[in-house]
Every structure is written in C-alpha cells, then in structure tokens.
Design a protein around this motif. Structure first.
Motif, PDB file in Angstrom:
ATOM      1  N   LEU A  97      32.090  39.034  32.059  1.00  0.00           N
ATOM      2  CA  LEU A  97      32.819  38.629  33.259  1.00  0.00           C
ATOM      3  C   LEU A  97      31.927  38.659  34.497  1.00  0.00           C
ATOM      4  O   LEU A  97      32.139  37.903  35.431  1.00  0.00           O
ATOM      5  CB  LEU A  97      34.037  39.522  33.474  1.00  0.00           C
ATOM      6  CG  LEU A  97      35.151  39.388  32.447  1.00  0.00           C
ATOM      7  CD1 LEU A  97      36.199  40.469  32.653  1.00  0.00           C
ATOM      8  CD2 LEU A  97      35.780  38.009  32.511  1.00  0.00           C
ATOM      9  N   VAL A 153      36.845  31.359  32.726  1.00  0.00           N
ATOM     10  CA  VAL A 153      37.133  32.468  31.815  1.00  0.00           C
ATOM     11  C   VAL A 153      38.382  32.078  31.054  1.00  0.00           C
ATOM     12  O   VAL A 153      39.396  31.712  31.653  1.00  0.00           O
ATOM     13  CB  VAL A 153      37.359  33.793  32.581  1.00  0.00           C
ATOM     14  CG1 VAL A 153      37.719  34.910  31.617  1.00  0.00           C
ATOM     15  CG2 VAL A 153      36.139  34.155  33.403  1.00  0.00           C
ATOM     16  N   GLU A 190      43.147  29.295  30.431  1.00  0.00           N
ATOM     17  CA  GLU A 190      42.185  29.598  31.484  1.00  0.00           C
ATOM     18  C   GLU A 190      42.757  30.677  32.397  1.00  0.00           C
ATOM     19  O   GLU A 190      43.902  30.602  32.831  1.00  0.00           O
ATOM     20  CB  GLU A 190      41.881  28.338  32.301  1.00  0.00           C
ATOM     21  CG  GLU A 190      40.835  28.576  33.359  1.00  0.00           C
ATOM     22  CD  GLU A 190      40.478  27.318  34.128  1.00  0.00           C
ATOM     23  OE1 GLU A 190      39.953  27.457  35.247  1.00  0.00           O
ATOM     24  OE2 GLU A 190      40.717  26.205  33.619  1.00  0.00           O
ATOM     25  N   ALA A 246      40.497  37.435  36.542  1.00  0.00           N
ATOM     26  CA  ALA A 246      39.176  37.718  35.983  1.00  0.00           C
ATOM     27  C   ALA A 246      38.476  38.809  36.803  1.00  0.00           C
ATOM     28  O   ALA A 246      37.803  39.684  36.250  1.00  0.00           O
ATOM     29  CB  ALA A 246      38.338  36.447  35.935  1.00  0.00           C
ATOM     30  N   TYR A 263      37.243  42.394  35.466  1.00  0.00           N
ATOM     31  CA  TYR A 263      35.849  42.801  35.629  1.00  0.00           C
ATOM     32  C   TYR A 263      35.759  44.202  36.223  1.00  0.00           C
ATOM     33  O   TYR A 263      35.032  45.064  35.724  1.00  0.00           O
ATOM     34  CB  TYR A 263      35.104  41.790  36.504  1.00  0.00           C
ATOM     35  CG  TYR A 263      33.722  42.238  36.899  1.00  0.00           C
ATOM     36  CD1 TYR A 263      32.700  42.281  35.957  1.00  0.00           C
ATOM     37  CD2 TYR A 263      33.444  42.618  38.204  1.00  0.00           C
ATOM     38  CE1 TYR A 263      31.421  42.709  36.307  1.00  0.00           C
ATOM     39  CE2 TYR A 263      32.174  43.040  38.565  1.00  0.00           C
ATOM     40  CZ  TYR A 263      31.174  43.084  37.619  1.00  0.00           C
ATOM     41  OH  TYR A 263      29.914  43.501  37.975  1.00  0.00           O
TER      42      TYR A 263
END
Length: 163
Positions: A34, A41, A52, A58, A62
C-alpha cells in the motif's frame, strides 16, 4: 482514523495483546504494497470479482498495517466519535485524572454531556500527534546537545567530580 494504543505493558517485549510474528509480517507486507502509492488498490473476492478501493480507505489500511507491523494494536474510530475521558486517556497513555486536567486547562477541547466530559476522536488524535512531535523535537535537541559535549564518545574517561 487509525489510532494506536500504547499501554504500560508495551514497554516489555512480550505483552498480553502482542501481535504474533506471522501477523506482523503479513501487516508489513500489506504496508509495503500500500505504501507504494500505486494508482489503484483492488480487492479480489473468491469468485474473482474485483473491487477498487477508494484512496481514503487504502490510506487507513496503510496506517493500520504499519502500526500492526510494529506490533502495536490498532483501533479504527470515526472522526466524529465522542470518547469518554477514560477512553481518551487510554489512547494518550495517560491517567484519566491527568487528561481531565488537560481539559480543564484548555489544552484539550471537550464537551460536557450532562455531568460527563466527552472528547472528539479527531481532537485526541491531533493532540497526540502534536505531543509526539514535541517529544521527538526535544529528544533531537537533547541528542544534539549530548553530541556537542562529547556525551557519545567511546573510550574517553570523564574527569571525576570532587566535592
């Protein structure tokens, strides 16, 4: 918002809520993937259908993966979440009484709900970030001062002080 909790038991290498090594390794791999900041992603389900992920999701994944890779437990809270003084104190790793003093002196904003104080998760996270930055800066200054006076030189003896 991903928030890492640190308790006094985290100071030892083995804690009651320690993240197992295989999970830490997997989290480090996820953080690495990530962190590459790829344009896209995606999740793929068992049927092969792709989804997606929005960038904001994302980013949360992360941050959580980085903290888990370090072995730190993580809680995800909505920004508008209202926390009790005890929950906020746990996040900041301070006593509830100390947190109440921070609120009473205006260093940390809070709202009264009946006779109870409630703090926004975003305010607690911002306070923690600012506090940690101040601590890191102070530690950097202390390290620099120690280097300037030769505090890290090996093999040198300091003159003994006689009173």
């Amino acid at each position: 918002m991903a928030v890492s909790h640190r308790t006094s038991s985290d100071k030892t290498t083995k804690t009651s809520n320690a993240i197992p090594a295989p999970e830490r390794s997997a989290a480090a791999r996820v953080a690495s993937l990530l962190g590459a900041k790829q344009a896209l992603v995606q999740l793929i389900d068992a049927d092969g259908e792709r989804l997606e992920l929005p960038q904001v999701l994302a980013d949360v994944m992360y941050q959580a993966a980085e903290l888990l890779a370090e072995g730190r437990p993580v809680t995800v809270l909505p920004d508008e979440e209202m926390l009790s003084t005890q929950a906020a104190a746990d996040i900041l790793n301070v006593s509830r009484q100390y947190l109440v003093r921070l609120v009473d002196t205006g260093e940390l904003p809070a709202e009264k709900v009946g006779s109870h104080r409630r703090l926004r998760a975003t305010d607690v996270a911002a306070f923690k970030t600012a506090r940690d930055a101040k601590r890191a800066s102070a530690l950097d200054r202390l390290t620099s001062l120690s280097e300037d006076v030769g505090g890290y030189e090996l093999g040198t003896k300091r003159p003994s002080r006689e009173t």
